[in-house]
Scaffold this motif. Structure first.
Motif, PDB file in Angstrom:
ATOM      1  N   SER A   1      -8.580  -8.727   2.412  1.00 52.82           N
ATOM      2  CA  SER A   1      -8.527  -7.846   1.242  1.00 52.82           C
ATOM      3  C   SER A   1      -9.841  -7.866   0.467  1.00 52.82           C
ATOM      4  O   SER A   1     -10.350  -6.810   0.062  1.00 52.82           O
ATOM      5  CB  SER A   1      -7.373  -8.268   0.322  1.00 52.82           C
ATOM      6  OG  SER A   1      -6.126  -8.061   0.950  1.00 52.82           O
TER       7      SER A   1
ATOM      8  N   SER B   1      -3.589  -2.372  -5.719  1.00 51.22           N
ATOM      9  CA  SER B   1      -3.110  -3.609  -6.323  1.00 51.22           C
ATOM     10  C   SER B   1      -1.611  -3.718  -6.099  1.00 51.22           C
ATOM     11  O   SER B   1      -0.921  -2.718  -5.880  1.00 51.22           O
ATOM     12  CB  SER B   1      -3.410  -3.643  -7.833  1.00 51.22           C
ATOM     13  OG  SER B   1      -2.700  -2.613  -8.486  1.00 51.22           O
TER      14      SER B   1
ATOM     15  N   LYS C   1     -16.675  -1.783   0.453  1.00 54.12           N
ATOM     16  CA  LYS C   1     -16.786  -0.502  -0.240  1.00 54.12           C
ATOM     17  C   LYS C   1     -17.826  -0.558  -1.350  1.00 54.12           C
ATOM     18  O   LYS C   1     -18.672   0.331  -1.482  1.00 54.12           O
ATOM     19  CB  LYS C   1     -15.438  -0.107  -0.829  1.00 54.12           C
ATOM     20  CG  LYS C   1     -15.362   1.340  -1.299  1.00 54.12           C
ATOM     21  CD  LYS C   1     -14.497   1.493  -2.516  1.00 54.12           C
ATOM     22  CE  LYS C   1     -15.212   0.954  -3.748  1.00 54.12           C
ATOM     23  NZ  LYS C   1     -14.475   1.262  -4.995  1.00 54.12           N
ATOM     24  N   ARG C   2     -17.837  -1.624  -2.106  1.00 55.49           N
ATOM     25  CA  ARG C   2     -18.784  -1.763  -3.204  1.00 55.49           C
ATOM     26  C   ARG C   2     -20.216  -2.016  -2.724  1.00 55.49           C
ATOM     27  O   ARG C   2     -21.179  -1.633  -3.383  1.00 55.49           O
ATOM     28  CB  ARG C   2     -18.335  -2.899  -4.132  1.00 55.49           C
ATOM     29  CG  ARG C   2     -17.104  -2.539  -4.958  1.00 55.49           C
ATOM     30  CD  ARG C   2     -16.391  -3.779  -5.460  1.00 55.49           C
ATOM     31  NE  ARG C   2     -15.340  -3.445  -6.399  1.00 55.49           N
ATOM     32  CZ  ARG C   2     -14.134  -2.976  -6.042  1.00 55.49           C
ATOM     33  NH1 ARG C   2     -13.854  -2.814  -4.759  1.00 55.49           N
ATOM     34  NH2 ARG C   2     -13.233  -2.691  -6.953  1.00 55.49           N
TER      35      ARG C   2
ATOM     36  N   ILE D   1      -8.318   1.352  -0.050  1.00 56.84           N
ATOM     37  CA  ILE D   1      -8.868   0.001  -0.210  1.00 56.84           C
ATOM     38  C   ILE D   1      -8.508  -0.589  -1.561  1.00 56.84           C
ATOM     39  O   ILE D   1      -7.966  -1.696  -1.645  1.00 56.84           O
ATOM     40  CB  ILE D   1     -10.404   0.013  -0.035  1.00 56.84           C
ATOM     41  CG1 ILE D   1     -10.773   0.307   1.425  1.00 56.84           C
ATOM     42  CG2 ILE D   1     -10.998  -1.336  -0.459  1.00 56.84           C
ATOM     43  CD1 ILE D   1     -12.268   0.386   1.678  1.00 56.84           C
ATOM     44  N   ASP D   2      -8.845   0.120  -2.635  1.00 54.40           N
ATOM     45  CA  ASP D   2      -8.643  -0.424  -3.979  1.00 54.40           C
ATOM     46  C   ASP D   2      -7.193  -0.278  -4.419  1.00 54.40           C
ATOM     47  O   ASP D   2      -6.852   0.571  -5.237  1.00 54.40           O
ATOM     48  CB  ASP D   2      -9.574   0.264  -4.985  1.00 54.40           C
ATOM     49  CG  ASP D   2     -10.948  -0.354  -4.965  1.00 54.40           C
ATOM     50  OD1 ASP D   2     -11.051  -1.564  -4.697  1.00 54.40           O
ATOM     51  OD2 ASP D   2     -11.932   0.361  -5.212  1.00 54.40           O
TER      52      ASP D   2
ATOM     53  N   GLU E   1     -12.670  -6.032   2.436  1.00 52.08           N
ATOM     54  CA  GLU E   1     -12.593  -4.582   2.339  1.00 52.08           C
ATOM     55  C   GLU E   1     -13.100  -4.093   0.979  1.00 52.08           C
ATOM     56  O   GLU E   1     -13.834  -3.101   0.898  1.00 52.08           O
ATOM     57  CB  GLU E   1     -11.159  -4.113   2.563  1.00 52.08           C
ATOM     58  CG  GLU E   1     -10.665  -4.301   3.982  1.00 52.08           C
ATOM     59  CD  GLU E   1      -9.310  -3.660   4.209  1.00 52.08           C
ATOM     60  OE1 GLU E   1      -8.806  -2.997   3.282  1.00 52.08           O
ATOM     61  OE2 GLU E   1      -8.760  -3.817   5.306  1.00 52.08           O
ATOM     62  N   ALA E   2     -12.696  -4.793  -0.082  1.00 53.98           N
ATOM     63  CA  ALA E   2     -13.104  -4.385  -1.429  1.00 53.98           C
ATOM     64  C   ALA E   2     -14.616  -4.452  -1.586  1.00 53.98           C
ATOM     65  O   ALA E   2     -15.238  -3.549  -2.168  1.00 53.98           O
ATOM     66  CB  ALA E   2     -12.420  -5.269  -2.467  1.00 53.98           C
TER      67      ALA E   2
ATOM     68  N   MET F   1      -6.730  -7.565  -6.370  1.00 47.94           N
ATOM     69  CA  MET F   1      -7.675  -7.273  -5.289  1.00 47.94           C
ATOM     70  C   MET F   1      -7.398  -8.151  -4.083  1.00 47.94           C
ATOM     71  O   MET F   1      -7.424  -7.688  -2.936  1.00 47.94           O
ATOM     72  CB  MET F   1      -9.115  -7.496  -5.793  1.00 47.94           C
ATOM     73  CG  MET F   1     -10.191  -7.228  -4.754  1.00 47.94           C
ATOM     74  SD  MET F   1     -11.853  -7.546  -5.404  1.00 47.94           S
ATOM     75  CE  MET F   1     -12.046  -6.153  -6.523  1.00 47.94           C
TER      76      MET F   1
END
Length: 316
Positions: A179, A52, A186-187, A49-50, A182-183, A206
């Motif tokens: 994108s 760049s 997760k957080r 996910i994370d 998804e980021a 991101m």
């Protein structure tokens, strides 16, 4: 981001594995690959996910990769040398030819993931490993694929992940929205954290904004950030905000925030997902009358989504 941009070679991307700094020391972490996805969900390891520098990947590419991850997900994904199989018809969508699918597969193979290990070393791996596929559109066509052995080693030990709603992912029309979704997914699981400060470059990475594009903050906000926030806040089980931080007149960073939705907001998000994509932008911008109706979702479905998100946070 242009879907038809040609690639000259592989792109190097970077992953930073984030965890909750307020997590009680010594608390047991569940291995990501041992988690069972709920109905309508997929689990995606944070290592995938994370990233760049993934601006060369189109919305279709990202959806295809998620389908490959979901198909392979489970303890077997942590076994080196393991191959997985999926019907090409399940990856093509509405397209009858494999040509676009082949292009997506090759772009995924050209994406190089750079991971910073705990001991300070840097590990570089392909996002997707070797694979076999017929180039024609035969109805019984199958893609046989694998993941880089070094990436498999990381996934085997992963304990951080995002729970993604498949219907929400498929409803997005913006690659930037997917994108960012998804980021934040997760957080959003982090029990002791609901915001994060990022530099403008970190935010661009991101979202997957290509280098040299949308360099001015106003353009970045109007063309990438605003559309992404609009779609996520209308369709996801959580809300997202991005507040600019200024140094003088220049935007030097942002504060990314996220929060859970109440039952009424979840119900409205579910209803919007059921409506046609045609006219959605106008609806979300308030420029169209709500002439298309959708039946109200069962209350149990609304509560499932909300409880799933809250339960994930409580266990983190």
């Amino acid at each position: 981001m242009a879907d038809d941009d040609a690639l000259d070679g592989g792109k190097v991307v970077a992953i930073e594995i984030l965890d909750d700094p307020a997590r009680p020391a010594g608390k047991f972490k569940v291995r990501t690959l041992d988690i069972k996805p709920g109905h309508g969900e997929m689990i995606k390891p944070a290592e995938l996910i994370d990233v760049s520098g993934h601006s060369q990947l189109t919305l279709a590419d990202k959806r295809i990769y998620n389908a490959l991850v979901a198909n392979a997900f489970g303890p077997a994904m942590g076994e080196r040398g393991r191959e997985f199989h999926i019907r090409t018809a399940d990856l093509r969508g509405t397209h009858k030819s494999n040509e676009r699918l082949k292009d997506s597969i090759e772009r995924l193979m050209k994406t190089i993931v750079r991971v910073r290990l705990i001991d300070g070393q840097t590990r570089r791996v392909q996002l997707l490993g070797a694979n076999d596929m017929y180039d024609d559109e035969r109805p019984d066509g199958v893609l046989t694929y694998s993941f880089d052995a070094k990436l498999v080693g990381l996934l085997k030990n992963s304990t951080v992940f995002g729970k993604l709603e498949v219907q929400v992912m498929m409803a997005f029309t913006s690659s930037y929205a997917l994108s960012l979704y998804e980021a934040v997914a997760k957080r959003y699981r982090l029990r002791y954290k609901n915001s994060e400060t990022l530099s403008v470059e970190e935010l661009r990475d991101m979202l997957g904004v290509a280098e040299g594009k949308l360099d001015v903050w106003g353009n970045l906000f109007e063309k990438a950030i605003k559309p992404a926030l609009r779609e996520i806040n209308a369709l996801a089980a959580f809300g997202v905000g991005i507040r600019p931080l200024k140094t003088g007149r220049k935007v030097s960073g942002v504060v990314l925030t996220w929060w859970g939705k109440n039952e009424d907001e979840l119900r409205e998000a579910w209803s919007e997902i059921q409506r046609p994509k045609i006219g959605r932008k106008a609806r979300l911008e308030g420029k169209a009358e709500q002439t298309v109706t959708a039946s109200l979702p069962p209350l149990d479905e609304v509560r499932r989504i909300g409880q799933s998100s809250r339960a994930a946070k409580a266990k983190t």
